[in-house]
Design an enzyme around this catalytic site. Sequence first.
Site, short mmCIF file in Angstrom:
data_model
loop_
_atom_site.label_atom_id
_atom_site.label_comp_id
_atom_site.label_asym_id
_atom_site.label_seq_id
_atom_site.Cartn_x
_atom_site.Cartn_y
_atom_site.Cartn_z
CE LYS A 1 -21.51 -51.15 17.99
NZ LYS A 1 -22.64 -52.02 18.00
CB SER B 1 -17.14 -55.65 23.24
OG SER B 1 -17.11 -55.93 21.85
NE ARG C 1 -20.09 -59.35 15.44
CZ ARG C 1 -19.51 -59.05 14.28
NH1 ARG C 1 -18.66 -59.89 13.73
NH2 ARG C 1 -19.81 -57.92 13.67
CE LYS D 1 -23.13 -52.45 14.59
NZ LYS D 1 -24.25 -53.21 15.19
CE LYS E 1 -23.32 -59.13 12.62
NZ LYS E 1 -24.00 -58.64 13.85
CE1 TYR F 1 -20.94 -53.57 26.85
CE2 TYR F 1 -19.13 -52.69 25.53
CZ TYR F 1 -20.35 -53.33 25.62
OH TYR F 1 -20.99 -53.73 24.48
C1 PBG Z 1 -25.46 -55.98 16.76
C2 PBG Z 1 -24.64 -55.17 17.70
C3 PBG Z 1 -23.27 -55.30 17.82
C4 PBG Z 1 -22.87 -54.44 18.84
C5 PBG Z 1 -24.01 -53.78 19.30
N1 PBG Z 1 -25.10 -54.24 18.57
C6 PBG Z 1 -22.33 -56.21 17.15
C7 PBG Z 1 -22.39 -56.43 15.71
O1 PBG Z 1 -22.82 -55.58 14.93
O2 PBG Z 1 -22.00 -57.52 15.33
C8 PBG Z 1 -21.46 -54.30 19.29
C9 PBG Z 1 -21.22 -53.73 20.62
C10 PBG Z 1 -19.86 -53.97 21.15
O3 PBG Z 1 -18.96 -54.54 20.49
O4 PBG Z 1 -19.65 -53.60 22.32
N2 PBG Z 1 -26.67 -55.55 16.39
#
Ligand code: PBG
Length: 332
Positions: A256, A282, A212, A202, A225, A321
Site C-alpha cells: 500500500k 484514496s 484522512r 505500507k 507517520k 473504492y
Molecule cells: C490508517 C489507514 C490509512 C489508510 C487505511 N488505513 C491512512 C493512514 O495511514 O494515514 C489509507 C487508505 C486510503 O488512503 O485509501 N490506519
Amino acid sequence: MRPTQAPFPATRLRRLRQSPSVRALTRENTLTVDDFIWPVFVRSGEGIEEPIPSMPGVMRRSVDKIVEAAKEAADLGIPAICIFPYTGLEERTEDCAGAWDPDNHANRAIRAIKAAVPGIAVMTDVALDTYNINGHDGFVEDGQIVNDRTVEALVKMTLAQAEAGADIIGPSDMMDGRIGAMRGALEAAGHQNVMILSYSAKYASAFYGPFRDAVGASGALTGDKKTYQMDPGNSDEALRLIERDLREGADMVMVKPGLPYLDICRRVKDTFGAPTYAYQVSGEYAMIQGAAANGWIDGDKVMLESLMAFKRAGCDGILTYFAPAAAKLLAR
Ligand code: PBG
C-alpha cells in the site's frame, strides 16, 4: 530463458492481436469481480449517506445504509467488504478506548452485515488513528509513537472485532510485533478461523490524503507517520516486513499504496508466493475521478486498466473504492 522466436516475417507478433477473440485467447491476465475488496466508511446515525468531497462517489454511511451497501455488493458478486469508521473530533480520545468498544460503529456494522448478508467476507481496520485525538495509529507519549503499549491495544481491538464476527482482521498500523500478538490472542480466544490480512508493506504516503478526510483524521493528525510507515525509497525493507509478518501468522499480505508501488507487488509475489493484495488508495482513486470529471480521461477505461495493472503485477486481489462500479462494468 526466453523461448526462441523465428525472425520476421515468420514471427509477426501482430498476428496475435488481430481480433477480439484472438486477443481474448492469448490474454495473460484477467480481472474479475473475485479480485475485489470494497472499503467503505461507517459513521453514527441512521439513514445517512454523506458524500466525501475529496472522494467523489464515495459516501460515509450509517450502519443501516452500510448493510444495504453490503447487500448490493454481495449481489454484484464482490467477495469482501472492508469497514472503516469515521469519528468526529469530539469522539476521539487520548486513550483511544473507542477502538475496542464492542459497540463502536465499526463493530455494530460488522454484526449487522454478518446477520443480514452472511455470504460476504467482512474485513476490518486495526489501528488507533480513527479513535486517536492526534490522528496517529499508535499511542503518543512525549511526542513519540510508542510500540508495545500500542500493540496491547491493537490486540484488544482485534478481539472485539473477532467477537463481532469479522472474517478478516486488517492491521494497518505498522507497529512491530503486532501480527504475532494478534494471532496468539485469536488462537487463545478460540478464533482459529479468523484471518489476518496484514498491511505489511505500507508506505508513508501523500496518497492517503482523501482517506484522512473520509475518516475525520485530517484535522486531527499532528506531524507525520514516518517513524512507523515505510520510506518510499525502500524496496528490500518491504520483503523483510512481509517475511516477518508471514512468520508471525499473517494469512495474506498487502502492499500500500498500489499503482506507485507495483514493483513491490511483483517482488513480494515472486519471493513468497503468498496471497498478495494491493490497496488502490484514496489519492489514486481521487486522481482518476478528478481527471474523469474534467473530461481529461475516460474514467471507466482508466479504472479497469488501473485495476488490471495489479493483476499483471502479481496481486491476487485489490482493495478499491471502484469495486461496485468495476463489478458492474465487468458484468456487461
Ligand atoms: C490508517 C489507514 C490509512 C489508510 C487505511 N488505513 C491512512 C493512514 O495511514 O494515514 C489509507 C487508505 C486510503 O488512503 O485509501 N490506519
